[in-house]
Design an enzyme around this catalytic site. Structure first.
Site, PDB file in Angstrom:
ATOM      1  N   HIS A   1      -1.065   1.327  16.510  1.00 21.44           N
ATOM      2  CA  HIS A   1       0.320   0.982  16.878  1.00 21.44           C
ATOM      3  C   HIS A   1       0.887   1.940  17.933  1.00 21.44           C
ATOM      4  O   HIS A   1       1.858   1.610  18.609  1.00 21.44           O
ATOM      5  CB  HIS A   1       1.225   0.915  15.633  1.00 21.44           C
TER       6      HIS A   1
ATOM      7  N   ASP B   1      -4.996   0.077  11.365  1.00 21.09           N
ATOM      8  CA  ASP B   1      -4.209   0.863  12.321  1.00 21.09           C
ATOM      9  C   ASP B   1      -5.035   2.027  12.848  1.00 21.09           C
ATOM     10  O   ASP B   1      -4.773   3.192  12.567  1.00 21.09           O
ATOM     11  CB  ASP B   1      -2.927   1.351  11.630  1.00 21.09           C
TER      12      ASP B   1
ATOM     13  N   GLY C   1       6.848  10.126  15.498  1.00 19.20           N
ATOM     14  CA  GLY C   1       6.138  11.055  16.381  1.00 19.20           C
ATOM     15  C   GLY C   1       4.898  11.640  15.742  1.00 19.20           C
ATOM     16  O   GLY C   1       4.049  12.206  16.415  1.00 19.20           O
TER      17      GLY C   1
ATOM     18  N   SER D   1       2.766   9.689  14.010  1.00 28.40           N
ATOM     19  CA  SER D   1       1.767   8.619  13.972  1.00 28.40           C
ATOM     20  C   SER D   1       0.495   9.008  14.713  1.00 28.40           C
ATOM     21  O   SER D   1       0.549   9.662  15.753  1.00 28.40           O
ATOM     22  CB  SER D   1       2.323   7.352  14.623  1.00 28.40           C
ATOM     23  N   GLY D   2      -0.645   8.577  14.168  1.00 26.91           N
ATOM     24  CA  GLY D   2      -1.932   8.846  14.806  1.00 26.91           C
ATOM     25  C   GLY D   2      -2.521  10.186  14.418  1.00 26.91           C
ATOM     26  O   GLY D   2      -3.695  10.443  14.653  1.00 26.91           O
TER      27      GLY D   2
END
Length: 201
Positions: A22, A69, A153, A155-156
């Site tokens: 995402h 994801d 912020g 995410s990942g």
């Protein structure tokens, strides 16, 4: 493009980075710069290495349900490995992380739903939970003693349990660090074959 931090990632091989799908769903990868070896967002540290993305491997990400994801990004060259930039250890295929396991997540996400973005990389100790909301393809964590958790912020970024990257920071419900709802990470062990095929292609 505004040069600002928007997502985290983890180096899984010298030329490959793993992040959440995402993160790039509305961006052109050719306009994204990957920065490794940073600790502060503001200061231009000598440990920094910057890269372009030359190839993106995706695995059927569903933006509605946030299933799958995960993205693997091929960098324009191999990273120089040192004390500040290193490769994470991947879990075995279908590895599970039992509830109660202590893990660590990190990122430059906001310090609260309405709060500012920190300058320095934040680390948070979290506990794996199997609360009702959690799905089989996610690992869920919580910090239920105080209100803390992943936020916008983060995410990942990584969820590291016993030295292995078991999760990719994916989504929250309600608000950041609610102390009630868990945080959701994509379960890396389910994607091990996809990851290996991307790296070895």
């Amino acid at each position: 493009m505004r040069r600002r931090h928007f997502c985290g990632g983890s180096l899984i091989a010298p030329q490959f980075l793993m992040t959440a799908a995402h993160c790039l769903s509305e961006l052109n990868p050719s306009q994204v710069t990957v920065v490794l070896g940073a600790h502060s967002l503001r200061s231009n540290e000598g440990s920094r290495q910057t890269f372009r993305i030359t190839q993106v491997f995706e695995n059927g990400f569903n933006p509605q349900t946030l299933e799958n994801d995960i993205l693997i990004l091929r960098l324009d060259r191999a990273a120089t490995l040192n004390s500040r930039v290193n490769v994470v250890q991947l879990p075995r295929v279908n590895d599970t992380v039992p509830a109660g396991t202590q893990c660590v997540t990190s990122g430059w996400g906001r310090l609260g739903t309405q709060a500012r973005v920190p300058d320095l990389l934040q680390e948070l100790n979290v506990t794996v939970t199997n609360r009702d909301l959690c799905r089989p393809n996610n690992i869920c964590t919580g910090v239920f003693m105080r209100q803390a958790g992943i936020c916008f912020g983060d995410s990942g970024g990584p969820l590291v349990c016993n030295g292995q990257i078991q999760g990719i920071s994916s989504f929250i419900i309600q608000r950041c660090g609610s102390g009630v709802a868990p945080d959701f990470f994509a379960r890396v062990a389910l994607f091990r074959n996809f990851i290996d095929s991307a790296i070895n292609r």
